[in-house]
Design a protein around this motif. Structure first.
Motif, PDB file in Angstrom:
ATOM      1  N   GLY A 109       0.810  -1.204   0.000  1.00 39.65           N
ATOM      2  CA  GLY A 109       0.000   0.000   0.000  1.00 39.65           C
ATOM      3  C   GLY A 109       0.840   1.250   0.000  1.00 39.65           C
ATOM      4  N   LEU A 110       0.188   2.366  -0.142  1.00 36.98           N
ATOM      5  CA  LEU A 110       0.812   3.679  -0.053  1.00 36.98           C
ATOM      6  C   LEU A 110       0.165   4.431   1.092  1.00 36.98           C
ATOM      7  CD1 LEU A 110       0.837   4.730  -3.809  1.00 36.98           C
ATOM      8  CD2 LEU A 110       2.779   3.957  -2.453  1.00 36.98           C
ATOM      9  N   SER A 111       0.979   5.150   1.816  1.00 37.12           N
ATOM     10  CA  SER A 111       0.476   5.991   2.897  1.00 37.12           C
ATOM     11  C   SER A 111       1.101   7.359   2.733  1.00 37.12           C
ATOM     12  CB  SER A 111       0.862   5.390   4.250  1.00 37.12           C
ATOM     13  OG  SER A 111       0.503   6.264   5.278  1.00 37.12           O
ATOM     14  N   GLY A 112       0.330   8.372   2.919  1.00 39.47           N
ATOM     15  CA  GLY A 112       0.867   9.714   2.757  1.00 39.47           C
ATOM     16  C   GLY A 112       0.156  10.710   3.638  1.00 39.47           C
ATOM     17  N   THR A 113       0.783  11.855   3.786  1.00 40.87           N
ATOM     18  CA  THR A 113       0.203  12.896   4.610  1.00 40.87           C
ATOM     19  C   THR A 113       0.746  14.258   4.230  1.00 40.87           C
ATOM     20  OG1 THR A 113      -0.280  13.526   6.874  1.00 40.87           O
ATOM     21  CG2 THR A 113       1.931  12.707   6.460  1.00 40.87           C
ATOM     22  N   GLU A 114       0.012  15.273   4.620  1.00 36.12           N
ATOM     23  CA  GLU A 114       0.407  16.658   4.424  1.00 36.12           C
ATOM     24  C   GLU A 114       0.259  17.335   5.783  1.00 36.12           C
ATOM     25  OE1 GLU A 114      -0.909  20.367   1.575  1.00 36.12           O
ATOM     26  OE2 GLU A 114      -2.115  18.573   1.652  1.00 36.12           O
TER      27      GLU A 114
END
Length: 183
Positions: A109-114
């Motif tokens: 999976g991919l996980s991201g944040t800002e």
């Protein structure tokens, strides 16, 4: 118990159980099993915790009677984080029930944040993670719905430099799901 202590224990358990699974007379699922449905679309919700609640849209497609591919795309309430994953799911049909089925899955999976820290915008970041899950799913007999309860666990992370702000363990949670089934 620390993770370093847990890994050898899990490795020993898997080595001990592998020969039992390889025996021909060890019947773990129903012969001639049928998939409970062909495709299902729904959502997975993980109740609020100290990191914020998760909400994901999920789609599952059976490629064999006891094997499926499941995709999830979702958000978490923690720092505008998102995740997307695709997993291979093994879901055997038990000898005792056609509608109640355990499952286990593994995938990427991919996980991201800002981030917005102290009024200053931080760069958007995306990370590759390995995920595993275990759960149980019940398919209703007269309505095309399935209800599930599962535990998702992030196994590893790659390029997780932003995980100091969004640690990989924040992907670990218990969730409930509801899917509409297509035959």
């Amino acid at each position: 118990m620390r993770k370093k202590q847990l890994l050898p224990i899990l490795g020993l358990i898997s080595l001990m159980t592998t020969p039992a699974l390889a025996q021909e007379d060890a019947l773990t699922s129903k012969p001639g099993a049928l998939a409970p449905y062909k495709t299902a679309i729904g959502f997975r919700y993980s109740p609020s915790n100290k990191f914020g609640a998760d909400l994901a849209i999920t789609a599952k497609h059976f490629i064999r009677p006891e094997s499926a591919i499941e995709a999830q795309v979702g958000i978490t309430n923690y720092n505008r984080a998102y995740f997307a994953s695709i997993q291979y799911v093994w879901q055997p049909q038990l000898l005792t029930s056609n509608r109640l089925r355990p499952y286990a899955g593994i995938g990427l999976g991919l996980s991201g944040t800002e981030f917005n820290r102290n009024g200053e915008q931080q760069p958007f970041s995306t990370n590759l993670v390995g995920l595993g899950n275990i759960g149980i799913e019940y398919t209703f007999p007269k309505v095309p719905l399935s209800l599930s309860l599962d535990y998702r666990h992030a196994i590893f992370g790659y390029k997780t430099d932003s995980f100091k702000d969004l640690p990989i363990n924040r992907l670990n949670n218990i969730g409930i799901g509801l899917k509409y089934n297509f035959k």
